[in-house]
Design an enzyme around this catalytic site. Structure first.
Site, PDB file in Angstrom:
ATOM      1  N   LEU A 289      50.706  46.972  20.789  1.00  0.00           N
ATOM      2  CA  LEU A 289      49.766  45.849  20.892  1.00  0.00           C
ATOM      3  C   LEU A 289      50.463  44.700  21.610  1.00  0.00           C
ATOM      4  CD1 LEU A 289      46.916  45.213  19.548  1.00  0.00           C
ATOM      5  CD2 LEU A 289      48.199  44.077  17.749  1.00  0.00           C
ATOM      6  N   HIS A 290      49.906  44.252  22.724  1.00  0.00           N
ATOM      7  CA  HIS A 290      50.555  43.126  23.393  1.00  0.00           C
ATOM      8  C   HIS A 290      49.641  42.307  24.294  1.00  0.00           C
ATOM      9  CE1 HIS A 290      50.553  45.886  26.776  1.00  0.00           C
ATOM     10  NE2 HIS A 290      50.837  44.886  27.566  1.00  0.00           N
ATOM     11  N   ARG A 291      48.374  42.758  24.499  1.00  0.00           N
ATOM     12  CA  ARG A 291      47.509  42.019  25.433  1.00  0.00           C
ATOM     13  C   ARG A 291      47.262  40.599  24.939  1.00  0.00           C
ATOM     14  NH1 ARG A 291      47.407  44.342  29.834  1.00  0.00           N
ATOM     15  NH2 ARG A 291      47.364  46.570  29.552  1.00  0.00           N
TER      16      ARG A 291
END
Ligand code: UD1
Length: 368
Positions: free
Chosen positions: A214-216
């Site tokens: 998860l990084h957006r």
């Protein structure tokens, strides 16, 4: 012919590795005057785990040029890359600059090259999420609008480029270098001593697990959105543990918002390519907002739940194992249980995702 191969951020390194192998093979048949190539690392990612670990894992040679751009706002980061890359291009005068993917380095280096009248080859061209709130979508549109060679991974990309008025004879449906890399590394992994991985015991102890990335910015930069995702993850983890290598952006935001995850969400430092593959290939499901993992899971037949409303890689949903869940708590839970209970029938590997894409690219560039 002198070729520059540009990489800057983590997902780029997987994409240039097969091209490097194909260029090496081609160079053996040619003199240096006929073909030479150099790697330019912009320094967009710079931590050991985000950069050097991948060069080691993927057997990439030390870059010929390191521009040291680092993190900053998009404008500053892009500008720093442009200023440094322009100097290298003026000094070296490459004939072709290959840019891959959709990160800020892709955008910056394609603009610089084109303005110096150097041909630009865009690998992974034509993909569109049609979501202009994504910085990557802007990068894709700009890079495609000035590229000379379009190397595409799936048929939607051909349609998008044709709609943009790009000539058919410049669009090459070559498959996917990311999948070349995946198959190559999977084979290497089979010969590796798996106990070398720090997560070997963890994997052995877990009967099943979900693998999460998860990084957006759209998922982690707003407290409300991140909290909803975390509540869904906490609930899922009471049934199935979740392995979660933490991207630096996500770590920063979880700390800033004071959001806590359940103990069965197992945090790890960012992983190298091999260790990440070692874990996700045997997971019950990958949950992600990354672009590449949507495709890699399709290639290996692992169910993937994408925490986004859209994807620029629709083939992974049409014939692959990918499902779009969005980022709302209840949607994530509903889709999660739907996949756990029913799987995703009819999954197939997209055309030309066969491990030979980099060779096709090098063949096109060296015969023109
Ligand atoms: C970038 C790409 C994204 C890609 C992602 C993969 C753009 C617009 N975005 O997003 O498409 O999916 O990389 O990781 O190009 N940081 C570190 N160490 C590093 C790099 C970054 O600590 O080596 C921290 C910085 O504090 C930075 C934050 O992570 O503020 C985000 O990094 P940045 O490069 O701005 O964007 P990503 O979210 O990584």
């Amino acid at each position: 012919m002198k070729i520059f191969l540009v990489a800057g951020a983590r997902p780029n390194f997987m994409k240039i590795a097969p091209i490097v192998r194909a260029l090496r093979a081609e160079s053996r048949e040619k003199s240096e005057k006929e073909l030479s190539w150099m790697i330019v690392h912009t320094g967009q990612h710079y931590d050991y785990e985000m950069s050097q670990a991948f060069f080691d894992d993927l057997e990439l040679p030390t870059p010929d040029f390191f521009l040291g751009a680092g993190s900053d706002s998009h404008a500053v980061q892009t500008a720093k890359i442009m200023v440094s890359f322009e100097k290298v291009c003026i000094d070296q005068r490459p004939d072709i600059v290959i840019v891959v993917g959709d990160v800020n380095s892709t955008l910056a280096c394609s603009i610089v090259a084109k303005k110096l009248l150097i041909e630009v080859a865009h690998v992974e061209a034509g993909l569109r999420s049609f979501d202009l709130t994504m910085p990557e979508e802007i990068n894709r549109i700009v890079a495609d609008s000035i590229s000379d060679y379009f190397f595409v991974t799936e048929k939607s990309a051909i349609e998008n480029l044709v709609k943009q008025g790009k000539p058919n004879e410049r669009i090459y449906f070559v498959g996917h270098v990311m999948i070349d890399n995946l198959f190559y590394q999977l084979k290497r992994l089979e010969g590796e001593k798996l106990s070398q991985f720090a997560t070997y015991e963890l994997k052995k102890d877990l009967e099943n697990y979900v693998f999460l990335t998860l990084h957006r910015p759209s998922n982690v930069d707003s407290r409300e959105t991140l909290l909803g995702i975390v509540e869904a993850l906490n609930e899922i983890s009471t049934e199935i543990p979740i392995i979660f290598p933490l991207h630096p952006r996500t770590k920063k935001m979880l700390d800033a918002f004071g959001i806590k995850l359940n103990k069965r969400v197992i945090f790890l430092e960012p992983l190298g390519f091999m260790e990440s593959l070692f874990l996700w290939k045997d997971s019950v499901m990958v949950m992600t907002d990354s672009g590449g993992l949507q495709e890699e899971t399709t290639a290996l037949g692992v169910p993937c739940l994408t925490l986004r409303d859209n994807t620029e890689r629709p083939i992974t949903v049409e014939i692959g194992t990918n499902t779009l869940a969005g980022n709302k708590k209840q949607d994530i839970l509903n889709y999660f249980w739907q996949i756990i209970n029913n799987g995703k029938p009819g999954a197939a590997i997209p055309p030309k995702w066969d491990g030979k894409s980099a060779k096709r690219i090098v063949d096109v560039l060296t015969r023109n």
